[in-house]
Design a protein around this motif. Structure first.
Motif, PDB file in Angstrom:
ATOM      1  N   LEU A  65      10.189  29.202  29.519  1.00  0.00           N
ATOM      2  CA  LEU A  65      11.071  28.625  28.502  1.00  0.00           C
ATOM      3  C   LEU A  65      10.567  28.965  27.105  1.00  0.00           C
ATOM      4  O   LEU A  65       9.369  28.941  26.848  1.00  0.00           O
ATOM      5  CB  LEU A  65      11.130  27.101  28.650  1.00  0.00           C
ATOM      6  N   ALA A  66      11.490  29.236  26.218  1.00  0.00           N
ATOM      7  CA  ALA A  66      11.154  29.492  24.818  1.00  0.00           C
ATOM      8  C   ALA A  66      10.747  28.180  24.157  1.00  0.00           C
ATOM      9  O   ALA A  66      11.089  27.091  24.635  1.00  0.00           O
ATOM     10  CB  ALA A  66      12.351  30.098  24.091  1.00  0.00           C
ATOM     11  N   ASP A  67      10.019  28.278  23.061  1.00  0.00           N
ATOM     12  CA  ASP A  67       9.667  27.087  22.294  1.00  0.00           C
ATOM     13  C   ASP A  67      10.938  26.373  21.863  1.00  0.00           C
ATOM     14  O   ASP A  67      11.924  27.007  21.497  1.00  0.00           O
ATOM     15  CB  ASP A  67       8.846  27.463  21.062  1.00  0.00           C
ATOM     16  N   GLY A  68      10.905  25.057  21.930  1.00  0.00           N
ATOM     17  CA  GLY A  68      12.043  24.257  21.507  1.00  0.00           C
ATOM     18  C   GLY A  68      13.042  23.953  22.596  1.00  0.00           C
ATOM     19  O   GLY A  68      13.984  23.200  22.376  1.00  0.00           O
ATOM     20  N   MET A  69      12.870  24.525  23.784  1.00  0.00           N
ATOM     21  CA  MET A  69      13.788  24.256  24.892  1.00  0.00           C
ATOM     22  C   MET A  69      13.533  22.849  25.420  1.00  0.00           C
ATOM     23  O   MET A  69      12.386  22.431  25.571  1.00  0.00           O
ATOM     24  CB  MET A  69      13.591  25.261  26.025  1.00  0.00           C
ATOM     25  N   ILE A  70      14.606  22.128  25.720  1.00  0.00           N
ATOM     26  CA  ILE A  70      14.525  20.766  26.228  1.00  0.00           C
ATOM     27  C   ILE A  70      15.210  20.726  27.588  1.00  0.00           C
ATOM     28  O   ILE A  70      16.366  21.137  27.720  1.00  0.00           O
ATOM     29  CB  ILE A  70      15.229  19.786  25.269  1.00  0.00           C
TER      30      ILE A  70
END
Length: 139
Positions: free
Chosen positions: A102-107
């Motif tokens: 997952l990329a940074d900031g993915m929730i």
């Protein structure tokens, strides 16, 4: 023969762990279980992702979804029941682990199991563009 990495460029600072993660994902990738990934973009620029994994035969208690260290890990573990006698066994009790980087900031919003499909909803809110001036000090 040594391998040259795109992440070894001198202007890419702090990306060392990405190469290790990508290598780990490449080694663990097989075709089971099959999955789909859908992407939609909201009016505000946020992205929503739906991962649908075909997990027919698995119950909720036999599945685990973990979000750790920018990775989404989905595991399935079925147990053979020792008292059962099969005349033909075409559906095996099979374990699996599927990993998504997952990329940074993915929730990770939630996960649901219905009709043999595990559906995991993710969101990446639109990140504000930040710029700030760095003052230069004289020593």
């Amino acid at each position: 023969m040594s391998r040259i990495s795109v992440f070894s460029a001198p202007f890419l600072l702090g990306f060392d762990s990405f190469e290790e993660r990508i290598d780990r994902l490449a080694r663990s990738a097989d075709g089971y279980p099959p999955y789909n990934i859908e992407r939609t973009v909201g009016e505000d620029g946020s992205e929503r992702f739906i991962i649908s994994i075909a997990v027919a035969g698995f119950s909720e208690s036999e599945l685990e979804v973990m979000n750790e260290d920018n990775q989404l890990n989905v595991r399935g573990k079925q147990k053979d029941e020792p008292g059962r006698e099969f005349l033909h066994r075409g559906i095996a009790a099979r374990q699996f682990q599927r990993t998504f980087l997952l990329a940074d900031g993915m929730i990770v919003k939630d996960a649901t199991l219905s009709h043999g499909m595990l559906v995991i909803a993710l969101e990446r809110p639109r990140a504000p563009k930040l710029a700030r001036r760095i003052d230069i000090r004289s020593l």
